[in-house]
Design a protein around this motif. Structure first.
Motif, PDB file in Angstrom:
ATOM      1  N   ASN A  71     -50.426   0.659  15.225  1.00 14.13           N
ATOM      2  CA  ASN A  71     -50.854  -0.372  14.280  1.00 14.13           C
ATOM      3  C   ASN A  71     -49.729  -0.755  13.328  1.00 14.13           C
ATOM      4  O   ASN A  71     -49.886  -0.773  12.132  1.00 14.13           O
ATOM      5  N   ARG A 100     -47.631 -12.211   6.984  1.00 19.23           N
ATOM      6  CA  ARG A 100     -48.136 -12.529   5.648  1.00 19.23           C
ATOM      7  C   ARG A 100     -48.151 -11.286   4.739  1.00 19.23           C
ATOM      8  O   ARG A 100     -47.847 -11.375   3.546  1.00 19.23           O
ATOM      9  N   GLN A 190     -58.758  -7.992  16.174  1.00 17.74           N
ATOM     10  CA  GLN A 190     -58.279  -8.801  15.051  1.00 17.74           C
ATOM     11  C   GLN A 190     -58.053 -10.225  15.513  1.00 17.74           C
ATOM     12  O   GLN A 190     -57.749 -10.453  16.678  1.00 17.74           O
ATOM     13  N   LYS A 230     -63.290  -8.101   1.377  1.00 15.95           N
ATOM     14  CA  LYS A 230     -62.779  -6.903   0.712  1.00 15.95           C
ATOM     15  C   LYS A 230     -63.975  -6.062   0.286  1.00 15.95           C
ATOM     16  O   LYS A 230     -65.079  -6.581   0.122  1.00 15.95           O
TER      17      LYS A 230
HETATM   18  O1  0WD Z   1     -47.263  -4.622   6.525  1.00 14.98           O
HETATM   19  C1  0WD Z   1     -47.923  -5.248   7.325  1.00 14.98           C
HETATM   20  N1  0WD Z   1     -48.052  -6.553   7.278  1.00 14.98           N
HETATM   21  C2  0WD Z   1     -48.642  -4.518   8.406  1.00 14.98           C
HETATM   22  C3  0WD Z   1     -49.290  -5.225   9.344  1.00 14.98           C
HETATM   23  C4  0WD Z   1     -48.595  -3.068   8.426  1.00 14.98           C
HETATM   24  C5  0WD Z   1     -49.329  -2.516   9.508  1.00 14.98           C
HETATM   25  C6  0WD Z   1     -49.982  -3.293  10.411  1.00 14.98           C
HETATM   26  N2  0WD Z   1     -49.956  -4.637  10.339  1.00 14.98           N
HETATM   27  C7  0WD Z   1     -50.582  -5.454  11.330  1.00 14.98           C
HETATM   28  C8  0WD Z   1     -52.025  -5.702  11.076  1.00 14.98           C
HETATM   29  O2  0WD Z   1     -52.857  -4.722  11.642  1.00 14.98           O
HETATM   30  C9  0WD Z   1     -52.197  -7.018  11.788  1.00 14.98           C
HETATM   31  O3  0WD Z   1     -52.230  -6.826  13.200  1.00 14.98           O
HETATM   32  O4  0WD Z   1     -49.987  -6.732  11.320  1.00 14.98           O
HETATM   33  C10 0WD Z   1     -50.939  -7.749  11.557  1.00 14.98           C
HETATM   34  C11 0WD Z   1     -51.038  -8.795  10.470  1.00 14.98           C
HETATM   35  O5  0WD Z   1     -51.094  -8.200   9.268  1.00 14.98           O
HETATM   36  P1  0WD Z   1     -51.035  -9.005   7.875  1.00 14.98           P
HETATM   37  O6  0WD Z   1     -52.144  -9.965   7.809  1.00 14.98           O
HETATM   38  O7  0WD Z   1     -49.681  -9.471   7.650  1.00 14.98           O
HETATM   39  O8  0WD Z   1     -51.318  -7.767   6.947  1.00 14.98           O
HETATM   40  P2  0WD Z   1     -52.017  -7.694   5.521  1.00 14.98           P
HETATM   41  O9  0WD Z   1     -52.136  -9.008   4.868  1.00 14.98           O
HETATM   42  O10 0WD Z   1     -51.270  -6.622   4.807  1.00 14.98           O
HETATM   43  O11 0WD Z   1     -53.433  -7.092   5.847  1.00 14.98           O
HETATM   44  C12 0WD Z   1     -54.431  -7.800   6.539  1.00 14.98           C
HETATM   45  C13 0WD Z   1     -55.337  -6.823   7.260  1.00 14.98           C
HETATM   46  C14 0WD Z   1     -55.904  -5.739   6.394  1.00 14.98           C
HETATM   47  O12 0WD Z   1     -57.080  -6.200   5.744  1.00 14.98           O
HETATM   48  P3  0WD Z   1     -57.281  -5.953   4.161  1.00 14.98           P
HETATM   49  O13 0WD Z   1     -58.597  -6.584   3.846  1.00 14.98           O
HETATM   50  O14 0WD Z   1     -57.244  -4.486   3.952  1.00 14.98           O
HETATM   51  O15 0WD Z   1     -56.112  -6.639   3.466  1.00 14.98           O
HETATM   52  O16 0WD Z   1     -54.633  -6.154   8.320  1.00 14.98           O
HETATM   53  C15 0WD Z   1     -55.063  -4.786   8.399  1.00 14.98           C
HETATM   54  C16 0WD Z   1     -56.198  -4.640   7.407  1.00 14.98           C
HETATM   55  O17 0WD Z   1     -57.391  -4.890   8.073  1.00 14.98           O
HETATM   56  N3  0WD Z   1     -53.940  -3.894   8.037  1.00 14.98           N
HETATM   57  C17 0WD Z   1     -53.916  -2.580   8.207  1.00 14.98           C
HETATM   58  N4  0WD Z   1     -54.798  -1.754   8.737  1.00 14.98           N
HETATM   59  C18 0WD Z   1     -54.450  -0.434   8.774  1.00 14.98           C
HETATM   60  N5  0WD Z   1     -53.316   0.052   8.301  1.00 14.98           N
HETATM   61  C19 0WD Z   1     -52.689  -2.154   7.676  1.00 14.98           C
HETATM   62  C20 0WD Z   1     -52.402  -0.762   7.729  1.00 14.98           C
HETATM   63  N6  0WD Z   1     -51.276  -0.266   7.243  1.00 14.98           N
HETATM   64  N7  0WD Z   1     -52.004  -3.204   7.219  1.00 14.98           N
HETATM   65  C21 0WD Z   1     -52.789  -4.262   7.435  1.00 14.98           C
END
Ligand code: 0WD
Ligand code: CA
Length: 356
Positions: A71, A100, A190, A230
């Motif tokens: 992940n 993002r 997702q 959230k």
């Molecule tokens: O730093 C990042 N952007 C990370 C992204 C760290 C680890 C994983 N990811 C993955 C996500 O799983 C997803 O596939 O990248 C993809 C896009 O992420 P994003 O939209 O850039 O990430 P963010 O805006 O930080 O988070 C969106 C959601 C989270 O929902 P909440 O409501 O908690 O903000 O992505 C998930 C989570 O559902 N997510 C994670 N889930 C588990 N562990 C994590 C994590 N470290 N980071 C994001």
């Protein structure tokens, strides 16, 4: 060569354009990325359901949880999506390509309490930025979590399962709607939205997870129809109110960056029972936080930071590490190339084919 940007800096103005969605893709239950399926979930939770006090830890032992190592934001999945978009619509014009979540972190740097490391490459006219995955994984693994914390994390995904439908309401059976509290919860599935936006003079292409559709799905550009979900503890004292303000602020940044208009917060008690849901308009959050957190200052800081990143020479291919030290964002050119971590074969050969 070291370059530094102080968190006290900011751009004079931070004009913004309305973000535009270029494509969406899904991660399925097996962890594979699927393009073109256009699968979304839909918000449906009548007020009367609140009285049921749904248990957000229910089914915890059955959680289908993606292993941390799998992940990590998969950069190649964005680039493969871009290839599909460009094959239909022509080459995108973007200075910075990133997740993002990375941009949320950068825009809220002054609230950051832990170190972070990013990797950056300049390639084919773009600046690409991702997490330093090794650093990120070590950080996650070295932070022990209690069972209660794990249940809190689970409750966020459970809340999503509870309030979202797998299809638009008219296409759902009564059973589908009423048995959601019994459904298995996973964090594999997702929907990722890839959005073109700009802040100040810098053009951004951002990929972020979206939770689902709030009202109805239009033909194109779903952005103003998504909802970000959230969960939060019920608020009884000043300190809890302050924590919630910080969370709302970060959520505002997260939604603002992609152009998501609705935020839904599920409030739970200490026993993780769902007690209330509040809906917020993203655009009203800066006003709600007025006198406490200045969202416009963050925006100007972020615009300045993006402009500063954009001074890097995008015409040559190079790798850089990015860290945060002593209130400065520090960019350091790396001898080792990070290209393999960013680029997919598909993207490289597609862009090569555009140059001949
Ligand atoms: O730093 C990042 N952007 C990370 C992204 C760290 C680890 C994983 N990811 C993955 C996500 O799983 C997803 O596939 O990248 C993809 C896009 O992420 P994003 O939209 O850039 O990430 P963010 O805006 O930080 O988070 C969106 C959601 C989270 O929902 P909440 O409501 O908690 O903000 O992505 C998930 C989570 O559902 N997510 C994670 N889930 C588990 N562990 C994590 C994590 N470290 N980071 C994001
Ligand atoms: Ca969410």
């Amino acid at each position: 060569m070291i370059r530094q940007y102080s968190i006290a800096n900011k751009a004079k103005s931070a004009s913004i354009k309305q973000p535009k969605e270029l494509l969406t893709y899904n991660r399925d239950l097996d962890g594979n990325y699927v393009y073109g399926a256009d699968e979304f979930t839909y918000y449906y939770f009548p007020d009367a359901y609140i009285d049921k006090s749904f248990d957000l830890k229910g089914g915890f032992s059955n959680f289908k949880k993606i292993p941390e190592e799998e992940n990590i934001g998969d950069f190649q999945s964005i680039l493969n999506g871009i290839v599909k978009y460009e094959q239909a619509h022509g080459k995108i014009d973007s200075d910075i390509i990133s997740f993002r979540g990375i941009m949320t972190k950068l825009m809220t740097l002054h609230t950051l309490k832990e170190p972070f490391k990013l990797k950056l490459i300049t390639y084919d006219g773009h600046i690409m930025i991702k997490n330093d995955d090794e650093f990120e994984l070590n950080k996650r693994k070295s932070t022990p979590t209690s069972e209660y914390q794990q249940k809190c994390e689970y409750s966020g995904y459970k809340f999503e399962k509870l309030v979202m439908l797998p299809k638009p309401w008219p296409e759902c059976t009564r059973k589908m709607i009423e048995n959601r509290h019994k459904a298995q919860v996973n964090n594999y599935e997702q929907t990722i939205s890839v959005v073109k936006t700009s802040i100040g003079k810098t053009k951004l292409l951002l990929a972020g997870e979206v939770d689902g559709i709030f009202d109805y799905k239009p033909e194109h550009n779903n952005l103003s129809h998504y909802i970000e979900l959230k969960t939060n503890k019920l608020i009884y004292n000043e300190n809890q109110a302050k924590n919630f303000e910080t969370k709302l602020y970060k959520t505002w940044v997260q939604c603002f960056l992609l152009g998501i208009k609705k935020i839904g917060v599920g409030f739970r008690d200490d026993n993780l029972l769902l007690k209330n849901i509040e809906l917020y308009e993203t655009d009203e959050v800066p006003l709600l936080l007025k006198d406490k957190i200045n969202c416009m200052t963050s925006l100007k800081f972020f615009a300045g930071l993006m402009e500063w990143f954009n001074e890097l020479d995008k015409s040559k291919n190079a790798s850089y590490s990015v860290s945060f030290d002593n209130d400065h964002v520090v960019v350091l050119e790396s001898q080792e190339s990070f290209e393999k971590e960013f680029l997919s074969e598909e993207f490289v050969s597609w862009r090569d084919s555009l140059r001949v």
